[in-house]
Design a protein around this motif. Sequence first.
Motif, mmCIF file in Angstrom:
data_model
loop_
_atom_site.group_PDB
_atom_site.id
_atom_site.type_symbol
_atom_site.label_atom_id
_atom_site.label_comp_id
_atom_site.label_asym_id
_atom_site.label_seq_id
_atom_site.Cartn_x
_atom_site.Cartn_y
_atom_site.Cartn_z
ATOM 1 N N GLN A 192 0.842 -1.189 0.000
ATOM 2 C CA GLN A 192 0.000 0.000 0.000
ATOM 3 C C GLN A 192 0.881 1.245 0.000
ATOM 4 O O GLN A 192 1.897 1.289 0.692
ATOM 5 N N SER A 193 0.488 2.252 -0.766
ATOM 6 C CA SER A 193 1.247 3.501 -0.776
ATOM 7 C C SER A 193 0.951 4.303 0.486
ATOM 8 O O SER A 193 -0.180 4.333 0.971
ATOM 9 N N ASN A 194 1.967 4.955 1.012
ATOM 10 C CA ASN A 194 1.792 5.835 2.177
ATOM 11 C C ASN A 194 1.840 7.310 1.786
ATOM 12 O O ASN A 194 1.984 8.180 2.644
ATOM 13 N N ASN A 195 1.767 7.571 0.461
ATOM 14 C CA ASN A 195 1.839 8.946 -0.061
ATOM 15 C C ASN A 195 3.154 9.643 0.308
ATOM 16 O O ASN A 195 3.227 10.865 0.424
ATOM 17 N N GLY A 196 4.195 8.837 0.475
ATOM 18 C CA GLY A 196 5.489 9.389 0.853
ATOM 19 C C GLY A 196 6.067 10.349 -0.166
ATOM 20 O O GLY A 196 6.670 11.361 0.190
ATOM 21 N N LEU A 197 5.889 10.050 -1.460
ATOM 22 C CA LEU A 197 6.437 10.920 -2.491
ATOM 23 C C LEU A 197 5.777 12.289 -2.460
ATOM 24 O O LEU A 197 6.456 13.322 -2.574
ATOM 25 N N ALA A 198 4.453 12.325 -2.312
ATOM 26 C CA ALA A 198 3.756 13.603 -2.199
ATOM 27 C C ALA A 198 4.220 14.370 -0.969
ATOM 28 O O ALA A 198 4.380 15.601 -1.000
ATOM 29 N N ASP A 199 4.476 13.646 0.100
ATOM 30 C CA ASP A 199 4.922 14.270 1.348
ATOM 31 C C ASP A 199 6.261 14.974 1.164
ATOM 32 O O ASP A 199 6.424 16.149 1.525
ATOM 33 N N VAL A 200 7.247 14.276 0.596
ATOM 34 C CA VAL A 200 8.573 14.885 0.467
ATOM 35 C C VAL A 200 8.572 16.029 -0.550
ATOM 36 O O VAL A 200 9.288 17.019 -0.377
ATOM 37 N N LEU A 201 7.746 15.916 -1.585
ATOM 38 C CA LEU A 201 7.701 16.993 -2.579
ATOM 39 C C LEU A 201 7.030 18.255 -2.024
ATOM 40 O O LEU A 201 7.288 19.357 -2.492
ATOM 41 N N GLN A 202 6.182 18.082 -1.015
ATOM 42 C CA GLN A 202 5.534 19.237 -0.385
ATOM 43 C C GLN A 202 6.394 19.869 0.701
ATOM 44 O O GLN A 202 6.109 20.969 1.157
ATOM 45 N N ASN A 203 7.443 19.162 1.111
ATOM 46 C CA ASN A 203 8.275 19.640 2.227
ATOM 47 C C ASN A 203 9.752 19.635 1.862
ATOM 48 O O ASN A 203 10.602 19.241 2.667
ATOM 49 N N VAL A 204 10.040 20.091 0.654
ATOM 50 C CA VAL A 204 11.410 20.046 0.139
ATOM 51 C C VAL A 204 12.383 20.769 1.060
ATOM 52 O O VAL A 204 13.503 20.303 1.302
ATOM 53 N N HIS A 205 11.978 21.913 1.591
ATOM 54 C CA HIS A 205 12.898 22.733 2.382
ATOM 55 C C HIS A 205 13.142 22.179 3.778
ATOM 56 O O HIS A 205 14.003 22.680 4.495
#
Length: 404
Positions: free
Chosen positions: A199-212
């Motif tokens: 199952q995806s944990n939406n990790g990619l969306a998370d890191v792309l939203q919090n790059v800084h």
Amino acid sequence: MSTLNFAKPKNAARAAEFVAFVTDKETEQVLKSYVLEQAMPHAYVATGNIDDAIAYLGKMDRSPQFLLIDLHGSVMPLSDLGRLAEVCEPSVQVIGIGDRNDVGLFRSLLKIGVRDYLVKPLTVELIKRTVNVSEGSVNQVMLARAGKTIAFAGTRGGVGVTTLALNVARHLAEDTHRRIAYVDLNLYGGSANSMLAMQSNNGLADVLQNVHRLDPQYVERTLVAKGSRLYMLSAELDYGIANPYEKGGLARVLALLCDSFHYVILDVANSADPLANEAFDHASRVYLVADRSVHSTREAVRKLRFIEDRDNNPATSLLLNNVSISSAGKVEQADFAAALTRNVLYEVLYEPKAVSLAENLGEAPSAKTVSGFNQMIKRIASDLTGQRMPEEANVLSKFRLRKR
């Protein structure tokens, strides 16, 4: 000489950018010849030991950019360099010179921040290879180890990109014992997770939203493990939700992943997506998967140009996949290669059942039922790692693969 300060005028050292203290006249003359050849302004070369260098640097308003120190005669070179560091700014690039071809000393010097260690006799050519005047830096003795970013993309949907990429990743992790990060760039739910029964944990969306805010620990928490060496980074956003991608975000994520993994496999869902463009910008290798349709052939020409026409110029290989059993109307392999003006790395034949069944069950394809397919995966992995398998008589090996 007004700009090349080989003498010791009282104020010359305060403007020096290149300073060298050596213990013998031969080395001093080599360094003076180098400075003259490079037309370096504000250089200072003199005979003396490390104590002379410390006394000289202590009088300078600003430390030099380059500092060459002869360690000949120093009983405790590391301790002496520690004293030297107290009168130097951290930005000084120090090169040690000595008579001892000692690996232990060399490693110790690198650990305390010395950029390089040169064994006498020196030559002008050796100094030129070490000091990069145009870039204002000492050439690195060694590059920090980092993983490689590998992109898999298709000429159109349904040509088997995920099937191929995921099984290569699985083989690298399980059979060659590499640490692999698999990044599914379809933010709205690619097929890689279902093929691994995850199952995806939406990790990619998370890191792309919090790059800084990213650091290695942050990225590590977003990964989902499949075994001890294969990790998934993906997302499954609801349709209609805005893409969280921020320009430059993927580059930061890849840099952190490459510090921890041997290979970062990018599953490029849509070549027109901004994420795909950045993926190609940072890929060291791209595998483009096509089939033998006219449309795929035309798209292969366009996408090869799109992928390779960028500063990083990634090495690109073509994988030709038959996604159906029918051969009617297909572009012949020779015509396909002629249209693209390059050879196909491998052509894979249609696999009617076994691979598809394994994908639906979230399992690896059985070696008994799809030995040809698994051999194909090994060949692509060997091409990727540079550890090629023995070549068979047939130049182009044909194995089985079903579309995803």
